[in-house]
Design an enzyme around this catalytic site. Structure first.
Site, short mmCIF file in Angstrom:
data_model
loop_
_atom_site.label_atom_id
_atom_site.label_comp_id
_atom_site.label_asym_id
_atom_site.label_seq_id
_atom_site.Cartn_x
_atom_site.Cartn_y
_atom_site.Cartn_z
N ARG A 81 30.60 7.10 -32.13
CA ARG A 81 29.33 7.36 -31.45
C ARG A 81 29.54 7.38 -29.95
O ARG A 81 29.90 6.36 -29.35
CB ARG A 81 28.33 6.24 -31.80
CG ARG A 81 27.96 6.18 -33.25
CD ARG A 81 27.12 7.36 -33.66
NE ARG A 81 25.77 7.25 -33.16
CZ ARG A 81 24.76 6.72 -33.85
NH1 ARG A 81 24.96 6.30 -35.09
NH2 ARG A 81 23.57 6.63 -33.32
N GLU B 113 35.64 0.89 -14.57
CA GLU B 113 34.71 1.68 -13.74
C GLU B 113 35.47 2.64 -12.86
O GLU B 113 36.46 2.28 -12.23
CB GLU B 113 33.85 0.74 -12.88
CG GLU B 113 32.69 0.19 -13.66
CD GLU B 113 31.73 -0.63 -12.82
OE1 GLU B 113 31.72 -0.47 -11.59
OE2 GLU B 113 31.00 -1.42 -13.42
N ASP C 10 22.97 21.87 -25.14
CA ASP C 10 23.20 20.62 -25.88
C ASP C 10 23.63 20.97 -27.30
O ASP C 10 22.81 21.40 -28.13
CB ASP C 10 21.89 19.80 -25.89
CG ASP C 10 22.02 18.50 -26.67
OD1 ASP C 10 23.04 18.32 -27.37
OD2 ASP C 10 21.09 17.68 -26.59
N TYR D 4 37.48 -3.28 -18.75
CA TYR D 4 36.57 -2.61 -17.81
C TYR D 4 37.33 -1.54 -17.05
O TYR D 4 38.44 -1.78 -16.60
CB TYR D 4 35.97 -3.62 -16.82
CG TYR D 4 34.50 -3.85 -17.11
CD1 TYR D 4 33.59 -2.84 -16.84
CD2 TYR D 4 34.06 -5.02 -17.68
CE1 TYR D 4 32.24 -3.02 -17.14
CE2 TYR D 4 32.72 -5.21 -17.98
CZ TYR D 4 31.81 -4.20 -17.71
OH TYR D 4 30.50 -4.37 -18.01
N LYS E 259 28.44 13.16 -35.28
CA LYS E 259 27.81 14.24 -36.05
C LYS E 259 28.87 15.16 -36.68
O LYS E 259 29.82 14.65 -37.26
CB LYS E 259 26.83 15.02 -35.16
CG LYS E 259 25.75 14.11 -34.53
CD LYS E 259 24.66 14.88 -33.86
CE LYS E 259 23.56 13.98 -33.35
NZ LYS E 259 23.65 13.57 -31.96
N THR F 108 27.41 15.09 -28.34
CA THR F 108 27.85 13.78 -28.81
C THR F 108 29.23 13.98 -29.41
O THR F 108 29.66 15.10 -29.66
CB THR F 108 26.89 13.20 -29.86
OG1 THR F 108 26.64 14.19 -30.86
CG2 THR F 108 25.57 12.78 -29.23
N1 DSN Z 1 18.82 11.38 -33.23
C1 DSN Z 1 19.80 12.42 -33.34
C2 DSN Z 1 19.57 13.22 -34.57
O1 DSN Z 1 19.47 12.64 -35.62
O2 DSN Z 1 19.49 14.44 -34.52
C3 DSN Z 1 19.81 13.23 -32.15
O3 DSN Z 1 20.00 12.39 -31.06
#
Ligand code: DSN
Length: 422
Positions: A233, A54, A198, A52, A227, A224
């Site tokens: 993640r 915080e 974003d 933890y 991707k 994020t």
């Molecule tokens: N759900 C994601 C996507 O597949 O684009 C975005 O958060």
């Protein structure tokens, strides 16, 4: 380590084995998915999950932070370096929380936000009607032009003048073209709004210098860590120095408790990987593969939103094929090609059964596939669509996919118990 699980929890082990086999024995085209490296996987599944932490480095609410402080500082430094940002917060649990934190840092409940409409390619958290972001804030979504499939900056500027939002969100989850963040920054400035960008989908392309960065033009950048960026993640926020304190407070204690230290550790690893010539080559190939796939689909008579792609994703408008997106996605899945059905601009059908299909090349590129394989994937998609009700053909395509997959194996750590494929 994974194989040892067989002894402790054979049921979960077996399910993990099946999922590893599915990921290895299918062509994964969901543009937000990828395969992480062994180093990222190891950091993610490490002892850091036990801690933890915080607070922030040097100011925690729990003791025992001798190592975690160093890790979080390292993660932040690596993020600010590769994105050339003043400040980074690496604690958001996901992109959705990162977006909420960005709003919470800059505006008050009830203020107006303007983001891309979900059905035109935006994200739920850009103020879509079923998201709390449209309940906490007054949301005025902007569309893309139905004919061109592209952002219409004159329209967005007029909408901004009319509604005077406090925040304008740039960025998308299903937009195949380069986004002009400078123009968004100017529109926001003209109406005294904050600009939040974003870049969850394109972060890897931004780091590699293939897509223009929003960092100079946005107050806060949300992303994020997975991707195209190919980390674990998680979520991250980048901002100008003047917003650093507000952003940090919005994440913790505003929205979250303890950060997931195993994820932060894996983010640090992934950011070092992204800071290499190999990663730049990978990101370039992602775009080359997407273009090759798109061009071949066009040759087969598919309609693509905006006519093609500049980035890692392609949005197929299936209306000329008279087959709904969900039916195509499910048939492709039976042929071991994993996609997601998606709305297209001006879609008369609902998001639960829309007219489009969203595909992308980050995962197949990590496997080492190049333009010839991307074209082969287009041929597979065409064959399934042309034979949508013929299970024999769909099964045949599945066998061909499996053969292709066996030539482009996934990273070694995805192989569990030597049974790679389904
Ligand atoms: N759900 C994601 C996507 O597949 O684009 C975005 O958060």
């Amino acid at each position: 380590m994974v194989n040892a699980l067989e002894q402790y929890d054979p049921q979960i082990y077996e399910l993990m084995r099946q999922e590893a086999a599915r990921q290895s024995g299918s062509i994964r085209l969901i543009p937000s998915e990828n395969y992480v490296s062994k180093a990222v996987m190891l950091a993610s599944g490490s002892c850091l999950t036990n801690k933890y932490a915080e607070g922030y480095p040097g100011k925690r609410y729990y003791e025992g932070q001798q190592v975690t402080d160093l890790i979080e500082r390292m993660a932040r430094d690596r993020v600010t370096k590769i994105f050339k940002a003043d400040h980074a917060n690496v604690q958001p649990y996901s992109g959705s929380v990162a977006n909420l934190a960005a709003y919470a840092a800059l505006i008050k409940p009830g203020d107006t936000i303007m983001g891309m409409s979900l059905i035109h390619g935006g994200h739920l958290t850009h103020g879509w009607k079923v998201s709390v972001t449209s309940k906490f804030y007054h949301s005025v979504p902007y569309p893309v032009d139905h004919d061109t499939g592209r952002l219409d900056f004159d329209y967005i500027a007029d909408l901004a003048k009319k509604h005077k939002p406090k925040v304008i969100v740039s960025g998308a989850t299903a937009y195949p073209r380069e986004i002009d963040f400078e123009k968004f920054g100017q529109i926001a400035k003209d109406v005294s709004a904050y600009h939040i960008s974003d870049i969850a989908h394109i972060a890897g392309l931004v780091v590699a210098g293939i897509h223009k960065s929003p960092v100079p033009y946005a107050d806060v950048v949300s992303t994020t860590s997975h991707k195209t960026l190919r980390g674990p993640r998680g979520g991250m926020l980048l901002c100008k120095a003047e917003h650093a304190e507000k952003v940090d407070k919005a994440v913790f204690p505003g929205l979250q408790g303890g950060p997931h230290m195993h994820t932060l550790t894996a983010i640090a690893v992934a950011m070092a990987e992204a800071d290499t010539p190999e990663f730049v080559a990978y990101a370039k190939q992602v775009v080359k593969n997407a273009k090759a796939l798109a061009n071949k689909l066009l040759e087969y008579g598919f309609n693509l939103v905006s006519g093609g792609t500049d980035n890692h994703l392609i949005l197929i408008d299936l209306r000329n094929k008279n087959i709904p997106g969900r039916k195509v996605a499910k048939a492709l899945d039976r042929a071991r090609i994993v996609t997601n059905y998606n709305t297209v601009p001006g879609d008369p059908a609902p998001p639960s059964n829309p007219s489009g299909l969203r595909i992308g090349t980050p995962a197949i590129t990590t496997r080492g596939m190049k333009e010839p394989e991307a074209e082969q994937v287009a041929a597979f998609i065409n064959k399934v669509v042309e034979n949508i009700d013929n299970e024999t053909v769909i099964e045949e395509v599945g066998k061909e996919v499996l053969l292709l997959c066996s030539q482009f194996t996934v990273p070694e750590h995805f192989i569990i118990n030597n049974k790679t494929h389904r």
